[in-house]
Design an enzyme around this catalytic site. Structure first.
Site, mmCIF file in Angstrom:
data_model
loop_
_atom_site.group_PDB
_atom_site.id
_atom_site.type_symbol
_atom_site.label_atom_id
_atom_site.label_comp_id
_atom_site.label_asym_id
_atom_site.label_seq_id
_atom_site.Cartn_x
_atom_site.Cartn_y
_atom_site.Cartn_z
ATOM 1 N N TRP A 181 -3.625 8.829 -2.976
ATOM 2 C CA TRP A 181 -3.229 10.060 -2.276
ATOM 3 C C TRP A 181 -3.289 11.255 -3.235
ATOM 4 C CZ3 TRP A 181 -1.162 10.436 2.898
ATOM 5 C CH2 TRP A 181 -1.214 9.228 3.603
ATOM 6 N N ARG A 184 0.835 -1.186 0.000
ATOM 7 C CA ARG A 184 0.000 0.000 0.000
ATOM 8 C C ARG A 184 0.877 1.247 0.000
ATOM 9 N NH1 ARG A 184 -3.222 -3.713 2.556
ATOM 10 N NH2 ARG A 184 -5.488 -3.477 2.288
ATOM 11 N N THR A 185 0.324 2.310 -0.554
ATOM 12 C CA THR A 185 1.019 3.592 -0.486
ATOM 13 C C THR A 185 0.803 4.157 0.912
ATOM 14 O OG1 THR A 185 0.591 3.980 -2.830
ATOM 15 C CG2 THR A 185 1.272 5.883 -1.520
ATOM 16 N N MET A 186 1.788 3.985 1.776
ATOM 17 C CA MET A 186 1.667 4.441 3.156
ATOM 18 C C MET A 186 1.893 5.934 3.283
ATOM 19 S SD MET A 186 0.849 1.624 4.517
ATOM 20 C CE MET A 186 0.837 2.122 6.222
ATOM 21 N N TYR A 187 2.683 6.481 2.353
ATOM 22 C CA TYR A 187 2.966 7.907 2.383
ATOM 23 C C TYR A 187 3.363 8.325 0.979
ATOM 24 C CZ TYR A 187 4.578 12.395 4.160
ATOM 25 O OH TYR A 187 4.724 13.741 4.399
#
Length: 237
Positions: A117, A10-13
């Protein structure tokens, strides 16, 4: 021996991000502006990233936030437009339908705790009706006569509230967007002086070549930003 199974990623940041997008309705359609910078953390790493894209026949999309997630969104939209064209029924998706689709995508990914995001701006014209809306990474959405993402929501929207009117000509709309982008260039560390403006009317989308804004950095507050600040030793002497 059991085979190893890769963990879900997952794109955590966000890593490479774009800053504000500003868009307005004008007399004949929609105008949208964004700079072409891409920041790797706090480093302005890339300076030629296009964040405005035409979608189908009637829509124009702008995005701030994670660039790779924006590319994934464009892939979703390519599939959506291709599927719509396959029907060959003489109809095509309008900006309101595309905005509703993006809202569902963003909200769905948020519910999976795997958000995209981005904050998105979607504008367009179909059957003489102008449409402009925005949606953020958790699915919050609205439509308005002018919208902005990122820091532009705090610095550009007040200017737009004061100066926007529904009979804006194309030339006045460009000047208004340039004023907003100049303020963002002065105040947003992630902004770069390479601006792209696009328009969409009933005839379709037009992407104008990038350009640089005329700026003035001789203001005293720019030359010495800490002067007269609280705790400044020279100011208290």
């Amino acid at each position: 021996m059991m085979e190893s199974v890769a963990e879900t990623q997952r794109t955590m940041y966000p890593y490479v991000t774009g800053s504000s997008v500003v868009a307005i309705k004008y007399k004949d359609g929609i105008l949208m502006a964004a700079d072409m910078g891409g920041s790797y953390g706090s480093t302005l790493r890339y300076k030629s990233i296009e964040r405005l894209k035409p979608i189908g026949k009637h829509s124009l999309l702008g995005a701030s936030g994670e660039i790779s997630d924006f590319q994934e969104i464009l892939r979703y939209l390519d599939e959506l437009i291709l599927y719509d064209n396959m029907w060959d029924d003489g109809n095509s998706l309008g900006p309101k339908e595309v905005h509703n689709y993006l809202t569902q995508v963003m909200y769905n990914r948020r519910n999976k705790f795997n958000p995209l995001w981005n904050s998105l701006v979607l504008g367009g014209v179909k059957n003489g009706q102008k449409y402009l809306g925005t949606v953020n990474m958790i699915g919050i959405n609205y439509e308005d006569n002018h919208v902005a993402t990122g820091l532009g929501n705090h610095l550009a929207r007040p200017i737009l509230r004061d100066e926007w009117h529904e009979n804006l000509t194309f030339e006045d709309g460009i000047k208004l967007l340039e004023k907003c982008m100049r303020v963002l260039l002065y105040r947003d560390r992630s902004a770069v002086n390479k601006i792209q403006i696009s328009k969409i009317t009933e005839e379709g989308a037009t992407m104008f070549p990038p350009f640089s804004l005329k700026t003035n950095w001789e203001f005293s507050a720019f030359r010495n930003p800490t002067a007269d600040g609280e705790g400044n030793i020279t100011a208290s002497c």
